[in-house]
Design a protein around this motif. Structure first.
Motif, mmCIF file in Angstrom:
data_model
loop_
_atom_site.group_PDB
_atom_site.id
_atom_site.type_symbol
_atom_site.label_atom_id
_atom_site.label_comp_id
_atom_site.label_asym_id
_atom_site.label_seq_id
_atom_site.Cartn_x
_atom_site.Cartn_y
_atom_site.Cartn_z
ATOM 1 N N GLU A 1 0.246 4.186 4.354
ATOM 2 C CA GLU A 1 0.786 3.246 5.338
ATOM 3 C C GLU A 1 0.458 3.665 6.762
ATOM 4 O O GLU A 1 0.132 4.826 7.027
ATOM 5 C CB GLU A 1 2.310 3.175 5.177
ATOM 6 C CG GLU A 1 2.802 1.960 4.420
ATOM 7 C CD GLU A 1 2.420 0.630 5.048
ATOM 8 O OE1 GLU A 1 1.844 0.594 6.154
ATOM 9 O OE2 GLU A 1 2.688 -0.411 4.415
ATOM 10 N N PRO B 1 0.803 -1.236 0.000
ATOM 11 C CA PRO B 1 0.000 0.000 0.000
ATOM 12 C C PRO B 1 0.837 1.289 0.000
ATOM 13 O O PRO B 1 1.924 1.311 0.574
ATOM 14 C CB PRO B 1 -0.814 -0.105 1.291
ATOM 15 C CG PRO B 1 -0.060 -1.057 2.150
ATOM 16 C CD PRO B 1 0.651 -2.003 1.237
ATOM 17 N N GLU B 2 0.285 2.328 -0.660
ATOM 18 C CA GLU B 2 0.966 3.632 -0.664
ATOM 19 C C GLU B 2 0.578 4.444 0.559
ATOM 20 O O GLU B 2 1.300 5.343 0.967
ATOM 21 C CB GLU B 2 0.619 4.400 -1.944
ATOM 22 C CG GLU B 2 1.357 3.853 -3.149
ATOM 23 C CD GLU B 2 0.977 4.523 -4.462
ATOM 24 O OE1 GLU B 2 0.678 5.731 -4.469
ATOM 25 O OE2 GLU B 2 0.964 3.807 -5.486
#
Ligand code: 2U9
Length: 344
Positions: free
Chosen positions: A135, A132-133
């Motif tokens: 976080e 995921p970008e």
């Protein structure tokens, strides 16, 4: 009466000749052969004729009608043929004309470089892993040995979404998550490409959003020499076999010892030039042996396992290979820039 019928026949033929449309021709038909037409009119007056004249006039009337009908049919066929020819002419397609040019796109240079680097590491036995970008604070900092009050957290000003969530500042949280999933059992041999975000002012060499590729290899007996061998192989595959690397001591909270990795300058071959700032070397990677605390936090026993990790900025690799002098070219989508990366 016979004379009148002859006149009507001539008039009708003249009008048929002059009719230039199907509609005009139909009007002529109705005018001469219709129930209210002049020929019917003549026939109605036949009652006044003598028994001798009547069949002659009747015969003449039929001949005239038939002749008119014949001419109408001929003209009608002629007009229909003409209309069809005009339609075909209007709708004709010249199959010999050149087609409309379809503009071919190109892969974005950054996509191409990410794929090229991924392929090199796949060839060296690594797997590509993404995450995921957005976080959590834990995976982005805590799990990488950057606790709450660690001064290194100030080094990278970040984009926080909530007090606990942020846009990742590096792809390292993907490695931390992957190690956790392995539940303390190696090997873990991965590269993690992806977008990262830092609160930086954009200029020719900095961007608040950029691409990173990080790597991690955790197993029994992984040593610094393994790191050096892998990075040398990678650099030579990416830049060319004539290039060499050197390691300089550095510091990162998540690796110990830590190094910065330089590649020999490909422009001056060590002589010193503008590109290498007259040193003969260009810094391209950060790396080191994974800190025992980082291994431990992600469930690996540092007595049993060791590992190395490294990180690089993709834009920097693309700029060095293609001689691009401003990182902003990658994001402004100027077609003149992008067109240069079309494959032949
Ligand atoms: C884990 C453990 C260790 C990743 C590493 C670097 C050194 C590094 C920079 C290069 C240029 C980021 O894009 S950049 O600004 N990276 O110097 N990164 S070691 O170390 C890790 C990662 C994950 C679990």
């Amino acid at each position: 009466m016979i004379e009148r019928l002859k006149e009507l026949g001539d008039e009708a033929l003249q009008e048929i000749k002059e009719a230039n449309t199907i509609k005009a021709l139909e009007d002529v038909r109705v005018k001469y052969l219709g129930k209210k037409g002049p020929i019917t009119e003549v026939l109605r007056g036949m009652g006044k004729l003598s028994a001798e004249e009547r069949p002659k006039v009747g015969q003449k009337a039929n001949d005239v009608r038939e002749h008119i009908q014949e001419k109408l049919d001929e003209k009608s066929a002629e007009l229909e043929k003409k209309a069809l020819e005009e339609k075909l002419q209007a709708e004709s397609v010249d199959v010999t004309l050149p087609g409309k040019e379809i503009k071919r796109g190109a892969r974005h240079p950054l996509t191409a470089v990410v794929e090229e680097i991924e392929d090199i590491f796949i060839g060296l036995g690594f797997q590509v892993t993404e995450g995921p970008e957005v976080e959590t604070d834990y995976y982005n900092f805590e799990a990488l040995n950057l606790p709450q009050e660690h001064p290194a957290r100030d080094m990278q000003d970040s984009f926080y979404v909530t007090t606990d969530m942020l846009l990742r500042t590096q792809t390292s949280p993907v490695q931390a998550r992957t190690m956790e999933k392995h539940e303390g059992k190696g090997p873990v041999k991965i590269v993690c490409p992806g977008k990262v975000y830092r609160r930086d002012d954009d200029d020719a060499t900095h961007s608040h959003q950029f691409l990173q590729i990080e790597g991690l290899y955790v197993d029994h007996n992984i040593r610094m020499s393994d790191l050096k061998g892998i990075l040398e192989a990678f650099v030579q595959k990416y830049f060319g076999v004539d290039r060499s690397i050197r390691l300089r001591p550095s510091f990162f909270p998540f690796t110990e010892p830590s190094v910065e990795v330089d590649v020999s300058c490909g422009i001056c071959e060590g002589e010193g030039c503008r590109i290498c700032k007259h040193t003969g070397w260009i810094e391209v990677l950060g790396a080191g042996m994974v800190h025992p605390r980082v291994l431990e936090m992600s469930g690996f026993d540092p007595e049993e396992y060791s590992g190395f990790a490294f990180g690089m900025g993709v834009e920097r690799f693309a700029m060095l290979k293609y001689g691009i002098d401003d990182i902003r070219h990658f994001y402004t989508n100027d077609i003149r820039f992008l067109d240069q990366f079309k494959r032949a």
